[in-house]
Design a protein around this motif. Structure first.
Motif, PDB file in Angstrom:
ATOM      1  N   ALA A 201       0.825  -1.212   0.000  1.00  0.00           N
ATOM      2  CA  ALA A 201       0.000   0.000   0.000  1.00  0.00           C
ATOM      3  C   ALA A 201       0.856   1.259   0.000  1.00  0.00           C
ATOM      4  N   GLU A 202       1.987   1.217   0.743  1.00  0.00           N
ATOM      5  CA  GLU A 202       2.895   2.366   0.737  1.00  0.00           C
ATOM      6  C   GLU A 202       3.451   2.601  -0.660  1.00  0.00           C
ATOM      7  N   LYS A 203       3.802   1.502  -1.321  1.00  0.00           N
ATOM      8  CA  LYS A 203       4.304   1.603  -2.690  1.00  0.00           C
ATOM      9  C   LYS A 203       3.214   2.116  -3.623  1.00  0.00           C
ATOM     10  N   ALA A 204       1.999   1.613  -3.437  1.00  0.00           N
ATOM     11  CA  ALA A 204       0.872   2.021  -4.284  1.00  0.00           C
ATOM     12  C   ALA A 204       0.587   3.506  -4.149  1.00  0.00           C
ATOM     13  N   ALA A 205       0.720   4.023  -2.926  1.00  0.00           N
ATOM     14  CA  ALA A 205       0.437   5.441  -2.689  1.00  0.00           C
ATOM     15  C   ALA A 205       1.397   6.334  -3.463  1.00  0.00           C
ATOM     16  N   SER A 206       2.666   5.947  -3.496  1.00  0.00           N
ATOM     17  CA  SER A 206       3.647   6.751  -4.238  1.00  0.00           C
ATOM     18  C   SER A 206       3.451   6.594  -5.747  1.00  0.00           C
ATOM     19  N   GLU A 207       3.056   5.391  -6.183  1.00  0.00           N
ATOM     20  CA  GLU A 207       2.823   5.161  -7.618  1.00  0.00           C
ATOM     21  C   GLU A 207       1.576   5.891  -8.112  1.00  0.00           C
ATOM     22  N   PHE A 208       0.587   5.989  -7.256  1.00  0.00           N
ATOM     23  CA  PHE A 208      -0.709   6.539  -7.655  1.00  0.00           C
ATOM     24  C   PHE A 208      -0.582   7.973  -8.172  1.00  0.00           C
ATOM     25  N   LYS A 209       0.351   8.723  -7.615  1.00  0.00           N
ATOM     26  CA  LYS A 209       0.521  10.108  -8.029  1.00  0.00           C
ATOM     27  C   LYS A 209       0.922  10.210  -9.498  1.00  0.00           C
ATOM     28  N   ALA A 210       1.734   9.264  -9.946  1.00  0.00           N
ATOM     29  CA  ALA A 210       2.214   9.311 -11.329  1.00  0.00           C
ATOM     30  C   ALA A 210       1.366   8.471 -12.268  1.00  0.00           C
TER      31      ALA A 210
ATOM     32  N   LYS B 190      -2.248   6.426 -11.995  1.00  0.00           N
ATOM     33  CA  LYS B 190      -3.393   6.020 -11.179  1.00  0.00           C
ATOM     34  C   LYS B 190      -3.781   4.567 -11.403  1.00  0.00           C
ATOM     35  N   ASN B 191      -3.717   4.112 -12.641  1.00  0.00           N
ATOM     36  CA  ASN B 191      -4.072   2.716 -12.925  1.00  0.00           C
ATOM     37  C   ASN B 191      -3.160   1.743 -12.188  1.00  0.00           C
ATOM     38  N   LEU B 192      -1.851   1.991 -12.268  1.00  0.00           N
ATOM     39  CA  LEU B 192      -0.896   1.112 -11.598  1.00  0.00           C
ATOM     40  C   LEU B 192      -1.069   1.197 -10.083  1.00  0.00           C
ATOM     41  N   GLY B 193      -1.210   2.402  -9.579  1.00  0.00           N
ATOM     42  CA  GLY B 193      -1.389   2.566  -8.138  1.00  0.00           C
ATOM     43  C   GLY B 193      -2.625   1.846  -7.629  1.00  0.00           C
ATOM     44  N   LEU B 194      -3.725   1.960  -8.371  1.00  0.00           N
ATOM     45  CA  LEU B 194      -4.968   1.309  -7.953  1.00  0.00           C
ATOM     46  C   LEU B 194      -4.828  -0.209  -7.968  1.00  0.00           C
ATOM     47  N   ARG B 195      -4.164  -0.734  -8.976  1.00  0.00           N
ATOM     48  CA  ARG B 195      -3.957  -2.197  -9.041  1.00  0.00           C
ATOM     49  C   ARG B 195      -3.179  -2.691  -7.823  1.00  0.00           C
ATOM     50  N   HIS B 196      -2.188  -1.923  -7.400  1.00  0.00           N
ATOM     51  CA  HIS B 196      -1.399  -2.347  -6.246  1.00  0.00           C
ATOM     52  C   HIS B 196      -2.178  -2.183  -4.941  1.00  0.00           C
ATOM     53  N   PHE B 197      -3.040  -1.186  -4.862  1.00  0.00           N
ATOM     54  CA  PHE B 197      -3.923  -1.078  -3.690  1.00  0.00           C
ATOM     55  C   PHE B 197      -4.841  -2.303  -3.612  1.00  0.00           C
ATOM     56  N   LEU B 198      -5.347  -2.720  -4.765  1.00  0.00           N
ATOM     57  CA  LEU B 198      -6.198  -3.916  -4.800  1.00  0.00           C
ATOM     58  C   LEU B 198      -5.407  -5.153  -4.385  1.00  0.00           C
ATOM     59  N   GLN B 199      -4.150  -5.208  -4.812  1.00  0.00           N
ATOM     60  CA  GLN B 199      -3.289  -6.337  -4.426  1.00  0.00           C
ATOM     61  C   GLN B 199      -3.061  -6.344  -2.918  1.00  0.00           C
ATOM     62  N   ALA B 200      -2.828  -5.183  -2.332  1.00  0.00           N
ATOM     63  CA  ALA B 200      -2.643  -5.084  -0.881  1.00  0.00           C
ATOM     64  C   ALA B 200      -3.885  -5.573  -0.155  1.00  0.00           C
ATOM     65  N   HIS B 201      -5.037  -5.239  -0.686  1.00  0.00           N
ATOM     66  CA  HIS B 201      -6.295  -5.639  -0.044  1.00  0.00           C
ATOM     67  C   HIS B 201      -6.466  -7.159  -0.057  1.00  0.00           C
ATOM     68  N   LYS B 202      -6.016  -7.802  -1.115  1.00  0.00           N
ATOM     69  CA  LYS B 202      -6.124  -9.261  -1.170  1.00  0.00           C
ATOM     70  C   LYS B 202      -5.318  -9.928  -0.062  1.00  0.00           C
ATOM     71  N   TYR B 203      -4.179  -9.345   0.277  1.00  0.00           N
ATOM     72  CA  TYR B 203      -3.351  -9.922   1.320  1.00  0.00           C
ATOM     73  C   TYR B 203      -3.929  -9.683   2.715  1.00  0.00           C
ATOM     74  N   CYS B 204      -4.644  -8.569   2.874  1.00  0.00           N
ATOM     75  CA  CYS B 204      -5.151  -8.251   4.215  1.00  0.00           C
ATOM     76  C   CYS B 204      -6.518  -7.572   4.102  1.00  0.00           C
ATOM     77  N   PRO B 205      -7.555  -8.342   3.764  1.00  0.00           N
ATOM     78  CA  PRO B 205      -8.874  -7.741   3.506  1.00  0.00           C
ATOM     79  C   PRO B 205      -9.590  -7.247   4.758  1.00  0.00           C
ATOM     80  N   ASP B 206      -9.142  -7.641   5.944  1.00  0.00           N
ATOM     81  CA  ASP B 206      -9.840  -7.267   7.173  1.00  0.00           C
ATOM     82  C   ASP B 206      -9.145  -6.149   7.934  1.00  0.00           C
ATOM     83  N   ASP B 207      -8.239  -5.454   7.268  1.00  0.00           N
ATOM     84  CA  ASP B 207      -7.523  -4.371   7.909  1.00  0.00           C
ATOM     85  C   ASP B 207      -8.225  -3.051   7.590  1.00  0.00           C
TER      86      ASP B 207
END
Length: 629
Positions: free
Chosen positions: A56-65, A67-84
């Motif tokens: 998610a930290e990586k996704a946040a920095s990517e999202f600025k440049a 958005k598609n890549l950043g969002l995909r990585h946020f979704l990936q983070a959610h798969k690893y920890c959906p209850d956080d």
């Protein structure tokens, strides 16, 4: 299961199993296995969530440049920890910034359900729900909770005020806006929201004044005695209710010399009219009484002298002066100021509104293959019909449609920003001003066109309606009443007649409206059976003009919720992007656009609603309407 609970359960099992010694050992064995696996699961979950936060930290920095890549990585983070809770909020925030409010709301709700103590989370969820209109009551609950947790955030107060407005808790909205304005006097967003709240408040109660509900209007306006614009409206509401003495007294007490002078002028005018109608003694007595209350007032002294002398001579010789002209306040006008102007005898235009969300046709809009510096465009998006309480439903995506069509006209068609007449929530007065009237075709559009040089592009999205009496079809201003459309709608006959007299080089008209009397959310014309309505053709052949209409005369123009646009407008913009360029020559002709729309719109309409929607195109099909780079 916590260790304490496991030990407690083990104790109970041991006690119960004392009489069954042969069961005790297997039970204890199962408990040991469960504890072991539980410990491993917790360790695994912790590792996954730690990894998720790094992603998610990586996704946040990517999202600025990107958005598609950043969002995909946020979704990936959610798969690893959906209850956080934090991961869910981060994903919701990413969808929000991406422009997908539906998914943003889903994940923000999950985050808030896990941790309802974060004011910023509650605030963002409230704003998204208000923007989508999914649950205004719940959105207000979240906004109030956020403000209670963090009362020192102007952004949170801005959302709270909006939530009160959307829930029609107008006094709470104004009171909160007043409080916020006091805390952050230089915050432009708060000042703008304060103006919106005051305008909405004034408009609501002035409508009651116009409807004859005087006591309700006076009572409501009296509560907000801290705002000079509301006090002004209060004075006029008193005057309209026949309580002139109180109106003048309040204006005098408030030190508002203009309002005092204007109301006094109206009072004198009425007395003059009474005098002319034969009520001489009553008129003179009222003026004399007022003259004694406000000694030295020149208008009263003059009126008294003229009336008294006329009685002595001949009352028919008296000349009634013109009413005082009331100058605009100079402030941005909205519903409240427009209604106040109507009460005073004037009229003002509404405030332009803007929205912005993003789907595929909203991003990377192609640049113009050539500029059209003399081109003139009119873009109208009529959305908020329900505010006028004529029973007309809102047009859900009209503001987005108009906003993005404006970008296409500038970016792809090459029109200058300065040559675009752009208006949202157009009233009947706005449309008459732009397109002219049946008596005078020289409206604003006509005056902007350079003879033989200007191309004209007109886009309208909103309701249309047939006249119940069979007098043709009408574009519906937001203040129109469908049951009386011939009186307050804008006639298509007038529209086309005036358009034909504009000396443009060529004209393109795009109308996303239906004229069947029906809509996505039900019938517009309430007091007649649908079978009795006489629908009219929404298009007409005009020299030099090409006309695109979203649907046939008996059909409904549909929305495309997935794309957050009206169905026809979505595919028209997609066609302009190049999807309609069937021969790939970088030139989009009317013929190509027609073929594309007929291939896409009817099919998608049937899939979405099971109903027909077939666009109509009239005009020279060889004409080029866009050129790509």
């Amino acid at each position: 299961m916590t260790l304490y609970k496991v030990l407690w359960a083990t104790d109970r099992l041991r006690e119960n199993a004392m009489g069954h010694k042969n069961l005790l050992l297997p039970i204890l064995f199962l408990i040991a296995i469960t504890l072991a696996f539980s410990s491993l699961a917790r360790a695994g979950d912790a590792a996954n969530c730690a990894l998720a936060h790094k992603i998610a930290e990586k996704a946040a920095s990517e999202f600025k440049a990107n958005k598609n890549l950043g969002l995909r990585h946020f979704l990936q983070a959610h798969k690893y920890c959906p209850d956080d809770a934090v991961i869910n909020f981060d994903l919701g925030l990413a969808f929000f910034r991406y422009g997908n409010l539906k998914d943003a709301e889903s994940y923000l709700k999950i985050a808030v359900s896990m941790d309802g103590s974060n004011a910023d989370w509650l605030n963002l969820l409230s704003w998204v729900m208000l923007e989508r209109g999914t649950d205004r009551v719940k959105a207000l609950e979240y906004a109030e909770k956020a403000a209670k947790i963090n009362p020192d955030s102007p952004a949170i107060y801005d959302t709270l005020i909006l939530a009160y407005l959307e829930n029609h808790q107008l006094y709470n909205a104004v009171a909160s806006a007043h409080k916020a304005k006091g805390k952050w006097p230089g915050n432009k967003k708060i000042l703008k929201r304060y103006s919106e709240a005051i305008d909405t408040y004034i408009a609501f109660y002035l409508k009651k004044t116009k409807a004859g509900m005087h006591e309700q209007a006076i009572s409501g306006l009296k509560k907000v005695d801290f705002d000079p614009e509301v006090v002004k409206a209060y004075c006029w509401a008193l005057f309209v209710a026949g309580r002139t003495d109180q109106a003048l007294e309040r204006a005098y007490k408030a030190g508002n010399k203009d309002v005092f002078a204007q109301i006094m002028d109206r009072f004198v005018q009425r007395r003059y009219q009474e005098f002319k109608q034969g009520k001489r003694a009553e008129a003179l007595g009222a003026v004399d009484k007022m003259r004694q209350r406000y000694p030295g007032h020149k208008g009263l002294e003059k009126a008294y002298t003229r009336m008294f002398n006329a009685i002595l001579a001949d009352a028919d010789t008296i000349t009634v002066p013109e009413p005082m002209k009331i100058a605009p306040s100079g402030k941005a006008s909205g519903q409240g100021s427009r209604l106040l102007s109507e009460i005073q005898g004037g009229a003002q235009a509404p405030v332009e509104k803007k929205t912005s969300l993003m789907v595929d046709v909203d991003i990377d809009i192609p640049k113009a293959g050539q500029k059209d510096p003399d081109g003139v465009a009119v873009i109208i998006g009529n959305m908020h019909y329900s505010r006028y309480r004529h029973g007309i439903p809102d047009v859900r995506f009209a503001l987005r449609d108009a906003g993005y069509m404006r970008k296409y006209v500038i970016n792809e068609l090459g029109y200058s920003k300065d040559n675009i007449i752009y208006i949202t929530d157009a009233t009947h007065g706005d449309m008459a001003r732009i397109f002219g009237t049946a008596k005078d075709f020289r409206g604003q559009l006509f005056n902007w066109v350079k003879k033989g040089k200007s191309d004209v592009f007109i886009y309208y999205t909103g309701h249309g309606a047939p006249d119940p009496g069979g007098k043709g079809a009408f574009l519906m201003p937001v203040d129109a009443d469908a049951d009386y459309i011939s009186a307050n709608g804008y006639s298509l006959n007038t529209f086309y007649n005036n358009l034909a007299r504009i000396p443009a080089r060529k004209i393109t008209v795009v109308m996303d409206a239906c004229f069947s009397g029906n809509s996505e959310t039900g019938m517009l014309v309430k007091n007649i059976s649908p079978g009795m309505l006489k629908t009219a053709n929404p298009v007409r052949k005009i020299k030099k003009a090409v006309i695109f209409a979203s649907a046939g005369k008996d059909q409904v123009s549909h929305w495309y919720p997935e794309k957050m646009h009206s169905l026809f407008t979505y595919f028209f913009m997609k066609g302009l992007r190049g999807a309609a360029d069937s021969n790939r020559d970088k030139r989009i002709t009317v013929s190509e656009m027609k073929a594309y729309l007929l291939a896409k719109v009817p099919y998608r309409a049937r899939r979405l609603t099971g109903r027909e929607q077939v666009p109509i195109v009239v005009g020279d099909e060889t004409r080029e309407i866009a050129r790509l780079r």
